[in-house]
Scaffold this active site. Structure first.
Site, mmCIF file in Angstrom:
data_model
loop_
_atom_site.group_PDB
_atom_site.id
_atom_site.type_symbol
_atom_site.label_atom_id
_atom_site.label_comp_id
_atom_site.label_asym_id
_atom_site.label_seq_id
_atom_site.Cartn_x
_atom_site.Cartn_y
_atom_site.Cartn_z
ATOM 1 N N THR A 183 -5.927 -6.296 38.738
ATOM 2 C CA THR A 183 -7.202 -6.640 38.110
ATOM 3 C C THR A 183 -8.218 -5.521 38.282
ATOM 4 O OG1 THR A 183 -6.707 -8.958 38.594
ATOM 5 C CG2 THR A 183 -8.974 -8.446 37.966
ATOM 6 N N TYR A 217 3.863 -8.312 46.761
ATOM 7 C CA TYR A 217 3.311 -8.851 45.515
ATOM 8 C C TYR A 217 4.433 -8.951 44.502
ATOM 9 C CZ TYR A 217 0.274 -9.022 41.315
ATOM 10 O OH TYR A 217 -0.340 -9.355 40.131
ATOM 11 N N LYS A 253 2.227 -12.540 47.753
ATOM 12 C CA LYS A 253 1.469 -13.027 46.599
ATOM 13 C C LYS A 253 2.498 -13.333 45.523
ATOM 14 C CE LYS A 253 -1.821 -11.663 42.985
ATOM 15 N NZ LYS A 253 -2.664 -10.562 42.431
ATOM 16 N N ILE A 293 -4.790 -15.404 45.429
ATOM 17 C CA ILE A 293 -5.415 -14.131 45.066
ATOM 18 C C ILE A 293 -5.728 -14.257 43.588
ATOM 19 C CG2 ILE A 293 -5.117 -11.639 44.861
ATOM 20 C CD1 ILE A 293 -3.414 -11.736 47.385
#
Length: 289
Positions: free
Chosen positions: A44, A130, A158, A200
């Site tokens: 992001t 992740y 994540k 997250i």
């Protein structure tokens, strides 16, 4: 330390596309009283189009400016590069590093294990894996996560596979202190119900107080309230992925008077038609008038 609502922060840019550090400070003021930690320089945060210097400077600025724990983005499809980034993130003041699975070169399970093991052996801060197969082309399976959880400073994952069966299996078969965080805003509440510890979040950039309300309602055992908040927030979860992340969330922040700027190429600004949909959702949540 790494539980609850954790925004995956945007990286605001100025008109010339340089990093807007004053904008980061402005956004931190908006976020800090509602969230539990911060993730700068991730997907992001447009890490893919930040220079190495910018990447580390953004992590350092957030770590120095905020009192909250910082998880610095540090992934790469090169193990040597990931080691370097993780070391630099640690030196920049992050309390943990988040490493996306290597993308494009598509290593097998043993390659992924050796990648994370190599990075973990070179840094002292905790590491969070992740898993986002839609972007990387590769999935971190429950069997692999069980092995990774045995490495001392790999503390969690994540999980953005969207596969609740897989997520349930990871939670079921890893130690109680291994943290699974949702990487999908919409699945936050279902994942909390399975034993996940938080999210997250992209949406937390826009509505940190509402994400906090949903999370705290769940933790306090008020499942009905948590469910109400989930349904209230669902249009936001949807509209923030009406185009490639972070294009819609940057537009939402612009509309709210927060710092964002345009995304860097090859990403482009949200179309006017889609912008109207973002406006409608923000108005429905009383985030703009």
């Amino acid at each position: 330390m790494f539980e609850g609502v954790i925004p995956a922060m945007v990286t605001p840019f100025k008109e010339d596309f340089s990093v807007d550090y004053e904008g980061i400070a402005k956004n931190l003021d908006y976020l800090e009283k509602h969230v539990n930690a911060l993730v700068p320089a991730g997907t992001t945060g447009e890490a893919a189009t930040l220079s190495y210097e910018e990447h580390i400077d953004v992590v350092r600025y957030v770590a120095e400016t905020s009192k909250l724990p910082v998880i610095g983005g540090a992934g790469s499809n090169s193990t040597r590069e990931a080691i370097w980034l993780a070391k630099e993130v640690e030196k920049a003041g992050a309390e943990a590093a988040m490493l996306v699975t290597p993308y494009y070169n598509k290593p097998n399970a043993e390659g992924l294990y050796q990648h994370y093991k190599a990075v973990a052996s070179e840094v002292s801060i905790p590491i969070i894996v992740y898993n986002v197969p839609s972007r990387t082309g590769i999935n971190t399976t429950p069997e692999l996560v069980r092995r990774l959880a045995e490495i001392d400073n790999i503390f969690g994952i994540k999980e953005a596979s969207g596969n609740l069966k897989q997520i349930s299996e990871i939670i079921r078969t890893t130690p109680d202190d291994f943290v699974l965080l949702s990487g999908d805003d919409f699945l936050t509440l279902p994942i909390l119900c399975l034993g996940g510890k938080g999210v997250i979040s992209v949406a937390a950039n826009v509505a940190p107080h509402l994400m906090k309300e949903m999370y705290e309602a769940f933790v306090e055992g008020n499942i009905e309230r948590a469910r109400e908040m989930h349904h209230r927030l669902t249009p936001l979860f949807d509209v923030l992925f009406i185009d490639t992340n972070p294009i819609p969330v940057k537009k939402a922040l612009q509309l709210m008077g927060l710092a964002a700027g345009k995304p860097r190429l090859p990403l482009v600004e949200l179309s006017e038609e889609k912008t109207q949909k973002v406006k409608e959702v923000l108005k429905s949540l009383e985030l703009i008038s």
